[in-house]
Design an enzyme around this catalytic site. Structure first.
Site, PDB file in Angstrom:
ATOM      1  N   GLY A 117      -6.569  -4.909 -21.492  1.00 50.82           N
ATOM      2  CA  GLY A 117      -5.120  -5.765 -21.753  1.00 50.82           C
ATOM      3  C   GLY A 117      -4.361  -5.703 -20.290  1.00 50.82           C
ATOM      4  N   GLY A 150       0.768  -1.238   0.086  1.00 45.72           N
ATOM      5  CA  GLY A 150      -0.009  -0.083  -0.050  1.00 45.72           C
ATOM      6  C   GLY A 150       0.817   1.210  -0.113  1.00 45.72           C
ATOM      7  N   SER A 151       2.103   1.305  -0.359  1.00 43.52           N
ATOM      8  CA  SER A 151       2.765   2.546  -0.421  1.00 43.52           C
ATOM      9  C   SER A 151       2.374   3.685  -1.322  1.00 43.52           C
ATOM     10  CB  SER A 151       4.363   2.342  -0.495  1.00 43.52           C
ATOM     11  OG  SER A 151       4.698   1.841  -1.766  1.00 43.52           O
ATOM     12  N   HIS A 171       2.802   0.547 -12.671  1.00 43.44           N
ATOM     13  CA  HIS A 171       3.377  -0.522 -13.096  1.00 43.44           C
ATOM     14  C   HIS A 171       4.972  -0.355 -12.835  1.00 43.44           C
ATOM     15  CE1 HIS A 171       4.346  -4.583 -14.759  1.00 43.44           C
ATOM     16  NE2 HIS A 171       5.051  -3.935 -15.432  1.00 43.44           N
ATOM     17  N   ASP A 178      -7.051  -0.334 -19.919  1.00 37.33           N
ATOM     18  CA  ASP A 178      -7.975  -0.973 -20.760  1.00 37.33           C
ATOM     19  C   ASP A 178      -8.110  -2.497 -20.407  1.00 37.33           C
ATOM     20  OD1 ASP A 178      -5.852  -2.081 -21.784  1.00 37.33           O
ATOM     21  OD2 ASP A 178      -5.549  -0.881 -23.598  1.00 37.33           O
TER      22      ASP A 178
HETATM   23  C1  GAR Z   1       4.476  -1.327  -6.918  1.00 42.08           C
HETATM   24  O1  GAR Z   1       5.638  -1.722  -7.302  1.00 42.08           O
HETATM   25  C2  GAR Z   1       3.456  -1.500  -8.259  1.00 42.08           C
HETATM   26  O2  GAR Z   1       4.288  -0.829  -9.397  1.00 42.08           O
HETATM   27  C3  GAR Z   1       3.279  -2.778  -8.480  1.00 42.08           C
HETATM   28  O3  GAR Z   1       3.209  -3.458  -7.178  1.00 42.08           O
HETATM   29  C4  GAR Z   1       3.845  -2.702  -6.156  1.00 42.08           C
HETATM   30  C5  GAR Z   1       2.915  -2.412  -5.208  1.00 42.08           C
HETATM   31  O4  GAR Z   1       3.414  -1.616  -4.183  1.00 42.08           O
HETATM   32  N1  GAR Z   1       2.316  -3.191  -9.392  1.00 42.08           N
HETATM   33  C6  GAR Z   1       2.112  -4.300 -10.624  1.00 42.08           C
HETATM   34  O5  GAR Z   1       3.282  -4.931 -10.593  1.00 42.08           O
HETATM   35  C7  GAR Z   1       1.235  -4.112 -11.266  1.00 42.08           C
HETATM   36  N2  GAR Z   1       1.629  -4.757 -12.499  1.00 42.08           N
HETATM   37  P1  GAR Z   1       2.810  -1.041  -3.075  1.00 42.08           P
HETATM   38  O6  GAR Z   1       1.662  -1.924  -2.475  1.00 42.08           O
HETATM   39  O7  GAR Z   1       3.513  -0.580  -1.803  1.00 42.08           O
HETATM   40  O8  GAR Z   1       1.962   0.248  -3.670  1.00 42.08           O
END
Ligand code: GAR
Length: 214
Positions: free
Chosen positions: A147, A17-18, A113, A145
């Site tokens: 995908g 959740g950062s 991402h 979208d």
């Molecule tokens: C982040 O690095 C985000 O970019 C990635 O999950 C992490 C979540 O971190 N998302 C993906 O890989 C989606 N394809 P967080 O929970 O600390 O925000």
């Protein structure tokens, strides 16, 4: 931002959740004309949910369990409707949305991402980048979208890859940039005029950045 209506944002997450916290903090500083009205997770133990509870934000778990993907998304949509959500921010939400979910919020769903898309979509993007041997990676905020990690790019931030990088050292530097990119992307979309032409977001007028980042 005084006097402006605040956009009602739902954050969907599956873990730490950062990115949720960086969005919320920018909103609290008055840098984004929005507020997080609900946090939804498919994982009851997601640390991001506990952080939402601490902040007094409604935090709801909707486990996938035996439901189909479509049924699960319908339950999430119901919660979003109950909270009159206008924008959806995916922040480490490890599920692909069904077409009906995407259609319910046309061009109002964002994802972050940890790579420079279209390179390295899917899981373990940082590992993919290291294994491929690229010298630059980064993060992408994009409109969602149907995908996987596709959809028009809103903001990207590049991160140089060092010779001694490990998956975790690279992930940490990319995460720092994520915490800047996501507030910036939402701020731009909410405060600037824009249109999607082909795959490109065309911004009208200049952008006066107001997001200071963490
Ligand atoms: C982040 O690095 C985000 O970019 C990635 O999950 C992490 C979540 O971190 N998302 C993906 O890989 C989606 N394809 P967080 O929970 O600390 O925000």
């Amino acid at each position: 931002m005084v006097g402006e209506a605040l956009a009602r944002v739902a954050v969907l997450l599956s873990g730490r959740g950062s990115n949720f916290l960086s969005l919320h903090a920018a909103m609290e500083r008055g840098e984004i004309p929005a507020r997080v009205v609900v946090v939804v997770s498919n994982k009851s133990k997601a640390a991001g949910l506990a952080k939402a509870v601490e902040l007094g934000i409604p935090a709801i778990t909707i486990p996938r369990q035996r439901s189909t993907s479509q049924q699960h998304d319908q339950r999430v949509l119901e919660v979003l409707r109950q909270h009159s959500v206008e924008w959806v921010c995916l922040a480490g939400y490890m599920r692909l949305l069904s077409p009906s979910f995407v259609a319910a919020f046309p061009r109002r769903i964002l994802n972050i991402h940890p790579s420079l898309l279209p390179s390295f979509p899917g899981l373990e993007a940082q590992r993919q980048a290291l294994q491929h041997g690229v010298r630059v990676s980064g993060c992408t905020v994009h409109l969602v979208d149907e995908g996987l990690d596709s959809g028009p790019v809103v903001v990207q931030k590049a991160v140089a890859i060092e010779d001694d990088d490990t998956e975790s050292s690279l992930a940490a530097r990319i995460l720092d940039q994520e915490h800047r990119a996501y507030p910036e992307a939402l701020h731009r979309l909410l405060t600037q005029e824009w249109a999607v032409e082909g795959r490109r977001i065309q911004w009208r007028g200049g952008y006066v950045g107001r997001v200071s980042g963490p």
